[in-house]
Design an enzyme around this catalytic site. Sequence first.
Site, mmCIF file in Angstrom:
data_model
loop_
_atom_site.group_PDB
_atom_site.id
_atom_site.type_symbol
_atom_site.label_atom_id
_atom_site.label_comp_id
_atom_site.label_asym_id
_atom_site.label_seq_id
_atom_site.Cartn_x
_atom_site.Cartn_y
_atom_site.Cartn_z
ATOM 1 N N LYS A 129 5.352 5.331 -10.146
ATOM 2 C CA LYS A 129 3.969 5.201 -9.678
ATOM 3 C C LYS A 129 3.539 6.379 -8.803
ATOM 4 O O LYS A 129 2.423 6.882 -8.932
ATOM 5 C CB LYS A 129 3.804 3.887 -8.902
ATOM 6 C CG LYS A 129 3.826 2.654 -9.778
ATOM 7 C CD LYS A 129 3.263 1.435 -9.072
ATOM 8 C CE LYS A 129 4.145 0.926 -7.982
ATOM 9 N NZ LYS A 129 3.653 -0.340 -7.398
ATOM 10 N N VAL A 130 4.396 6.810 -7.885
ATOM 11 C CA VAL A 130 4.043 7.914 -6.982
ATOM 12 C C VAL A 130 4.477 9.260 -7.546
ATOM 13 O O VAL A 130 3.726 10.234 -7.519
ATOM 14 C CB VAL A 130 4.670 7.691 -5.595
ATOM 15 C CG1 VAL A 130 4.405 8.898 -4.685
ATOM 16 C CG2 VAL A 130 4.123 6.426 -4.955
ATOM 17 N N LYS A 156 6.575 -6.546 6.016
ATOM 18 C CA LYS A 156 6.947 -6.325 4.624
ATOM 19 C C LYS A 156 7.412 -7.648 4.042
ATOM 20 O O LYS A 156 7.956 -8.501 4.740
ATOM 21 C CB LYS A 156 8.087 -5.303 4.519
ATOM 22 C CG LYS A 156 8.156 -4.584 3.184
ATOM 23 C CD LYS A 156 7.135 -3.455 3.110
ATOM 24 C CE LYS A 156 7.349 -2.614 1.860
ATOM 25 N NZ LYS A 156 6.509 -1.393 1.874
ATOM 26 N N GLY A 169 12.738 10.271 -9.294
ATOM 27 C CA GLY A 169 11.870 9.114 -9.459
ATOM 28 C C GLY A 169 10.447 9.545 -9.747
ATOM 29 O O GLY A 169 9.747 10.047 -8.871
ATOM 30 N N HIS A 206 4.838 10.562 -10.462
ATOM 31 C CA HIS A 206 4.101 11.275 -11.513
ATOM 32 C C HIS A 206 2.812 11.883 -10.973
ATOM 33 O O HIS A 206 2.377 12.939 -11.427
ATOM 34 C CB HIS A 206 3.831 10.351 -12.716
ATOM 35 C CG HIS A 206 2.644 9.474 -12.617
ATOM 36 N ND1 HIS A 206 2.675 8.240 -11.994
ATOM 37 C CD2 HIS A 206 1.368 9.627 -13.065
ATOM 38 C CE1 HIS A 206 1.485 7.681 -12.086
ATOM 39 N NE2 HIS A 206 0.670 8.498 -12.710
#
Length: 368
Positions: free
Chosen positions: A194-195, A91, A191, A197
């Site tokens: 990006k993911v 990462k 949240g 929704h």
Amino acid sequence: MTDVTGAPADVLHTLFHSDQGGHEQVVLCQDRASGLKAVIALHSTALGPALGGTRFYPYATEAEAVADALNLARGMSYKNAMAGLDHGGGKAVIIGDPDTIKSEELLLAYGRFVASLGGRYVTACDVGTYVADMDVVARECRWTTGRSPENGGAGDSSVLTAYGVYQGMRASAQHLWGDPSLRGKRVGIAGVGKVGHHLVEHLRAEGAEVVITDVREEAVGRILAAHPTGVTAVADTATLLRAEGLDIYAPCALGGALNDDTVPALTARVVCGAANNQLAHPGVEKDLADRGILYAPDYVVNAGGVIQVADELHGFDFDRCKAKASKIFDTTLAIFARAKEDGIPPAAAADRIAEQRMHDATLARRAR
């Protein structure tokens, strides 16, 4: 207390002496002309080149950035192992506010640092970075995935990340309630970026009721406009945790969502979300189990995205990737079964399976 470099000694202790360490390599990167400050952490290459995204975030301190890179890289080793990929874990984090310091020059400089590792690390998108950013990085580094289709890439990996989390939810429902259907279930999502929704879309398509929250009002507004029925919003995560009638809680923002404060407040029977490193510290998984809350290990259910970007290295095929991501359902069920058999929390069961695969790969490599 600091070491001879001036870095906080606890960071080096984590790297060399703690169970959370054991990383193969950590690279500190700086390009003063562009303002780049980055950390690239390679946890393991036992299964193959380390694969993991690039996070762009305004860390309070450099030590916090290093610690996050170490934790995220370790998580990627386990994620890639459980996803059945021939990749180790790595990462990178870029320090700073992407809204103010991100530039083409900075991304190109970052790409040169990744390229200097000669393929030991393959990068992709993460929090604060997007497909367009990877297109820029790829101009300096061929070990870049998550690029746009126009540039030979697979595009937005959050599509399959959300799909994998959805499969993990279905497996959790199967294990707990004897039926994988989420119709009529009440799912809280913290949240909806990006993911998150995309996850809302899957849940609403199956008839689940969804409750959302996000620190960005525009993200919440976008979801509510797209779903005038079946989706409601609450003010914050603390309110969502305590929502009545919640069946599943999905942390889909930053890590550490499950801690000594949030676990006692949870009303949901299941936790299954996209955020990385949801367990704030060792022992939280036992706290969840003691409360009768089923935890679907984050690095297992959110592996759809890494499955997608890994496939890009070999000629991307979306249907092939979706088929692989669908197996997250079976993998999650297998973890629950192993946890029951061994009398341990699901997070510990997943760790054992992943560690065995990495151990076997290391032994096989030494035998060659």
